[in-house]
Design a protein around this motif. Structure first.
Motif, PDB file in Angstrom:
ATOM      1  N   ASP A  75       0.827  -1.213   0.000  1.00 18.68           N
ATOM      2  CA  ASP A  75       0.000   0.000   0.000  1.00 18.68           C
ATOM      3  C   ASP A  75       0.860   1.262   0.000  1.00 18.68           C
ATOM      4  OD1 ASP A  75      -2.217  -1.619   0.044  1.00 18.68           O
ATOM      5  OD2 ASP A  75      -2.709  -1.270   2.148  1.00 18.68           O
ATOM      6  N   LYS A  76       1.935   1.247   0.774  1.00 20.85           N
ATOM      7  CA  LYS A  76       2.794   2.429   0.882  1.00 20.85           C
ATOM      8  C   LYS A  76       3.562   2.717  -0.402  1.00 20.85           C
ATOM      9  CE  LYS A  76       3.569   2.572   5.882  1.00 20.85           C
ATOM     10  NZ  LYS A  76       4.569   2.530   6.971  1.00 20.85           N
ATOM     11  N   SER A  77       3.767   1.683  -1.220  1.00 16.42           N
ATOM     12  CA  SER A  77       4.539   1.865  -2.460  1.00 16.42           C
ATOM     13  C   SER A  77       3.663   1.752  -3.706  1.00 16.42           C
ATOM     14  CB  SER A  77       5.665   0.828  -2.527  1.00 16.42           C
ATOM     15  OG  SER A  77       5.146  -0.490  -2.483  1.00 16.42           O
ATOM     16  N   MET A  78       2.343   1.752  -3.511  1.00 14.15           N
ATOM     17  CA  MET A  78       1.407   1.569  -4.619  1.00 14.15           C
ATOM     18  C   MET A  78       1.413   2.759  -5.575  1.00 14.15           C
ATOM     19  SD  MET A  78      -2.775   1.522  -4.395  1.00 14.15           S
ATOM     20  CE  MET A  78      -2.763   0.742  -2.793  1.00 14.15           C
ATOM     21  N   ILE A  79       1.463   2.468  -6.883  1.00 11.00           N
ATOM     22  CA  ILE A  79       1.296   3.533  -7.878  1.00 11.00           C
ATOM     23  C   ILE A  79       0.033   3.305  -8.723  1.00 11.00           C
ATOM     24  CG2 ILE A  79       3.757   4.022  -7.982  1.00 11.00           C
ATOM     25  CD1 ILE A  79       3.921   2.549 -10.618  1.00 11.00           C
ATOM     26  N   GLN A  80      -0.555   2.119  -8.611  1.00 11.87           N
ATOM     27  CA  GLN A  80      -1.840   1.847  -9.266  1.00 11.87           C
ATOM     28  C   GLN A  80      -2.514   0.675  -8.555  1.00 11.87           C
ATOM     29  OE1 GLN A  80      -2.922  -0.405 -13.040  1.00 11.87           O
ATOM     30  NE2 GLN A  80      -2.753   1.642 -13.918  1.00 11.87           N
ATOM     31  N   PHE A  81      -3.857   0.724  -8.471  1.00 12.13           N
ATOM     32  CA  PHE A  81      -4.623  -0.375  -7.878  1.00 12.13           C
ATOM     33  C   PHE A  81      -5.715  -0.809  -8.841  1.00 12.13           C
ATOM     34  CE2 PHE A  81      -8.185  -2.242  -5.670  1.00 12.13           C
ATOM     35  CZ  PHE A  81      -7.598  -3.087  -4.741  1.00 12.13           C
ATOM     36  N   ARG A  82      -5.856  -2.134  -8.961  1.00 12.51           N
ATOM     37  CA  ARG A  82      -6.968  -2.690  -9.738  1.00 12.51           C
ATOM     38  C   ARG A  82      -7.516  -3.909  -9.013  1.00 12.51           C
ATOM     39  NH1 ARG A  82      -5.483  -4.588 -15.201  1.00 12.51           N
ATOM     40  NH2 ARG A  82      -7.697  -4.503 -15.614  1.00 12.51           N
ATOM     41  N   GLU A 222     -11.211   3.561 -10.601  1.00 12.00           N
ATOM     42  CA  GLU A 222     -11.630   4.933 -10.296  1.00 12.00           C
ATOM     43  C   GLU A 222     -11.632   5.174  -8.785  1.00 12.00           C
ATOM     44  OE1 GLU A 222     -15.388   7.995 -11.097  1.00 12.00           O
ATOM     45  OE2 GLU A 222     -15.474   5.917 -11.838  1.00 12.00           O
ATOM     46  N   PHE A 223     -12.084   4.160  -8.041  1.00  4.22           N
ATOM     47  CA  PHE A 223     -12.076   4.237  -6.578  1.00  4.22           C
ATOM     48  C   PHE A 223     -11.171   3.115  -6.060  1.00  4.22           C
ATOM     49  CE2 PHE A 223     -16.266   5.762  -8.002  1.00  4.22           C
ATOM     50  CZ  PHE A 223     -16.191   7.077  -7.549  1.00  4.22           C
ATOM     51  N   PRO A 224      -9.867   3.371  -5.989  1.00  4.75           N
ATOM     52  CA  PRO A 224      -8.918   2.305  -5.656  1.00  4.75           C
ATOM     53  C   PRO A 224      -9.091   1.777  -4.237  1.00  4.75           C
ATOM     54  CG  PRO A 224      -7.823   4.441  -5.678  1.00  4.75           C
ATOM     55  CD  PRO A 224      -9.204   4.657  -6.203  1.00  4.75           C
ATOM     56  N   GLY A 225      -8.776   0.495  -4.084  1.00  5.84           N
ATOM     57  CA  GLY A 225      -8.776  -0.122  -2.771  1.00  5.84           C
ATOM     58  C   GLY A 225      -7.350  -0.252  -2.275  1.00  5.84           C
ATOM     59  N   LYS A 226      -7.124  -1.197  -1.363  1.00 11.60           N
ATOM     60  CA  LYS A 226      -5.786  -1.415  -0.821  1.00 11.60           C
ATOM     61  C   LYS A 226      -5.715  -2.824  -0.261  1.00 11.60           C
ATOM     62  CE  LYS A 226      -6.948   0.878   3.570  1.00 11.60           C
ATOM     63  NZ  LYS A 226      -6.307   0.097   4.635  1.00 11.60           N
ATOM     64  N   PHE A 227      -4.540  -3.229   0.158  1.00 16.44           N
ATOM     65  CA  PHE A 227      -4.348  -4.570   0.702  1.00 16.44           C
ATOM     66  C   PHE A 227      -4.566  -4.636   2.205  1.00 16.44           C
ATOM     67  CE2 PHE A 227      -1.690  -5.625  -3.137  1.00 16.44           C
ATOM     68  CZ  PHE A 227      -2.430  -6.716  -3.523  1.00 16.44           C
ATOM     69  N   SER A 228      -3.977  -3.706   2.931  1.00 16.01           N
ATOM     70  CA  SER A 228      -3.923  -3.846   4.381  1.00 16.01           C
ATOM     71  C   SER A 228      -5.244  -3.504   5.053  1.00 16.01           C
ATOM     72  CB  SER A 228      -2.808  -2.967   4.961  1.00 16.01           C
ATOM     73  OG  SER A 228      -2.718  -3.180   6.355  1.00 16.01           O
TER      74      SER A 228
END
Length: 624
Positions: A75-82, A222-228
């Protein structure tokens, strides 16, 4: 004397498996020494700069739910989420992040350096100290003998690694990094079986020389999520990825290098990944295809380097370069380095227990690519489990085992030690019998409480889970109790092209319609809207409540099926069980059962070559 103390655990290697192993054991209270050949490359993304994907995203969320670091760093190094597979049911939804390669390594090292009980040493481990079939520590290339109660080997692709680029052969575990020598030979002398595997990576391209106008843009959600499941931030902006395609001219150029290909002329003896083949393998195996899709992925926020996903190759570098320039958009491309294949030693994982401790040497654990797996996520999941179990064994506590119905991590480990590998193992949703239970959205509900009892998942994580569970229960109860008013909901139903209500109807029955989401009900039901406004639940709690209502019947059936299959796990097979004495078993079953030494009847039932009839024989015998 530099090392005047005996550590609880030594972790050899600082890849994804080693980092999770060291972090989990240290956070549980063990004194840990991590030894790596290069501290600048801790948690290095050796291949693609991405985490998660099909089934792998579920694993990252499971690691996070257990209290691991991979999800937080992603999450801290994310540049794109799908979120992949959104067109399918929630059992198939899989989060994936594109990451800043350098930032990922930096953030992971920061977290490790802020972990109590964890020391670091830059050196090469060349041997083990073993006495009476019990590991006592390691020997290093600098001549140190360092003692510990347990050792976890997470050597990745470095064990006698050889890099192949056409006719060129270079000793190394990664391009520019030397191979690790000595450990394989010592383990072989101790009685371990080893073999060779192969993996590969593609060219890296200078983005300043790519014509992106000729490529297809692939944006993040458009509305990105995350892992943690912790309070990591979602980035306010994302970097685009792109799609490109090969063509017949590209294929013809690549074929010119086949005569010098180490894959085709026999110089590589290791087994390669079937699900991530090199570009030359693809055009050879699928000769009827005119093109292959490529994913053009940025390596970070502030770099022009791009990763050409799908163009992995071990062909001569000039052939790779010429073929790349025949791809539309890459006519003027310059490369930073060519693709290459790497061949390395691994140890068939049937030599392991469920804890990932070796059967042959006590207190010695293997995790990651040393076990024949591929992928950061698979490696990290083995690392956290090895770290937990090494700590528990040192404190004479019960092992921490995840079953196939508990987690994808349980599926992975069971597959490895029960079935072994005949190619680099990669996780897929199809490998899990209970994937409706093992969704990415409920990993915290499945695993955090168990990890918290161990002392690994924090109190804050546990509070979050309890709050989420409370919110889900309240929403589900409300939806099952309250009815929709036709005058309020019918405009929404009409807009969704589904049948309007002639009279009041329970909200949960309407939610069962495939066209209707819980957000539609919130819009079309004043009572539900007021309830949600008052409750102020987390977004994930609302989504989880919807899944529980929509898939209640399927979830119930899968739980029943899991219960029946797990009943076989109650039949314990003793360590000294003499399978050869049971002549009613088939010869193949006796041979494989005696070699793998399953702990339960359930594990025995999953061994290839052990038939249902053999299981019936064992069940009758154990019943007696």
């Amino acid at each position: 004397m530099i090392f005047n103390k005996k550590y609880d655990i030594i972790v050899v290697g600082a890849g994804h498996a080693g980092c999770e192993a060291a972090a989990s054991a240290a956070n549980l209270g063990s004194s840990v020494l991590m030894i790596t050949m290069n501290m600048m490359n801790m948690a290095q993304m050796s291949c693609n700069p991405a985490m998660g994907g099909i089934a792998k995203g579920q694993i990252v969320r499971e690691i996070d739910a257990l209290g691991g670091y991979s999800g937080i760093v992603s999450d801290k190094s994310m540049i794109q989420f799908r979120m992949l597979n959104k067109s399918k049911g929630p059992a198939m939804w899989s989060p994936r992040t594109q990451n800043d390669r350098m930032l990922f390594s930096i953030e992971y090292r920061k977290m490790l350096e802020n972990t109590k009980n964890l020391d670091f040493w830059q050196d090469m481990v060349v041997g083990l100290i073993v006495k009476d079939k019990n590991v006592k520590g390691v020997r290093t290339s600098m001549g140190h003998e360092i003692f510990s109660k347990s050792v976890i080997l997470t050597n990745g692709t470095f064990l006698n690694g050889i890099i192949h680029i056409g006719k060129k052969k270079i000793g190394g575990g990664r391009i520019g990094e030397k191979a690790s020598v000595g450990i394989t030979e010592e383990l072989n002398r101790l009685g371990f079986a080893s073999d060779r595997m192969k993996t590969g990576t593609p060219v890296r391209v200078d983005g300043r020389t790519i014509d992106f106008n000729k490529l297809e843009v692939q944006k993040g959600d458009e509305f990105p999520g995350k892992f943690s499941f912790t309070s990591t931030k979602i980035p306010k902006k994302q970097r685009d990825c792109y799609l490109a395609f090969t063509n017949l001219k590209v294929h013809d150029q690549l074929r010119l290098g086949f005569k010098d290909s180490p894959m085709f002329n026999g110089r590589i003896g290791g087994i390669g990944p079937r699900y991530c083949p090199s570009i030359e393998d693809k055009i050879d195996r699928f000769a009827d295809k005119d093109q292959h899709q490529l994913f053009i992925e940025p390596e970070g926020w502030n770099t022009v380097e791009y990763y050409v996903n799908g163009f992995s190759s071990s062909l001569p570098d000039d052939i790779q370069y010429k073929a790349l320039q025949k791809i539309p958009g890459f006519e003027n491309a310059k490369i930073f380095r060519p693709g290459y294949a790497i061949e390395y030693d691994y140890f068939p994982p049937v030599q392991l227990k469920y804890t990932l401790e070796t059967k042959l040497i006590e207190n010695l654990y293997f995790a990651g690519q040393i076990n024949g797996t591929t992928g950061y996520e698979e490696a990290a999941s083995q690392g956290i489990m090895a770290g937990i179990n090494a700590h528990l064994k040192n404190h004479a506590e019960e092992s921490f085992i995840l079953s196939r119905s508990d987690a994808y991590i349980g599926v992975l480990i069971d597959d490895l030690i029960t079935k072994g590998v005949d190619e680099p193992y990669r996780m897929f949703t199809s490998r899990a019998e209970f994937r409706i239970l093992l969704r990415q959205d409920n990993a915290d509900l499945r695993l955090t409480e168990r990890s918290h009892k161990l002392g690994l998942a924090s109190d804050d994580r546990m509070r979050r889970v309890e709050q989420k569970r409370k919110e889900i229960d309240q929403i589900v109860k409300f939806i099952k109790k309250e009815s929709a008013i036709p005058e309020e909901l019918n405009p929404v139903l009409k807009n969704r092209n589904t049948k309007e209500l002639p009279q009041k109807n329970k909200l949960d029955t309407i939610l069962l319609r495939p066209q209707i989401s819980i957000n539609d009900l919130i819009i079309g039901s004043k009572k539900l809207r007021n309830f949600i406004d008052h409750l102020k639940p987390d977004k994930e709690s609302v989504e989880e409540a919807e899944i529980q209502v929509k898939y209640e019947g399927y979830i119930k059936k899968e739980k029943e099926m899991a219960g029946k299959l797990n009943s076989l796990e109650d039949f314990i097979l003793k360590d000294n069980f003499d399978f050869h004495a049971l002549k009613s078993l088939s010869f193949e079953a006796r041979e494989k059962l005696n070699r793998i030494r399953p702990k339960t009847l359930g594990q025995a039932s999953r061994i290839s070559g052990v038939s249902p009839a053999d299981i019936s024989v064992l069940r009758v015998y154990l019943g007696r």
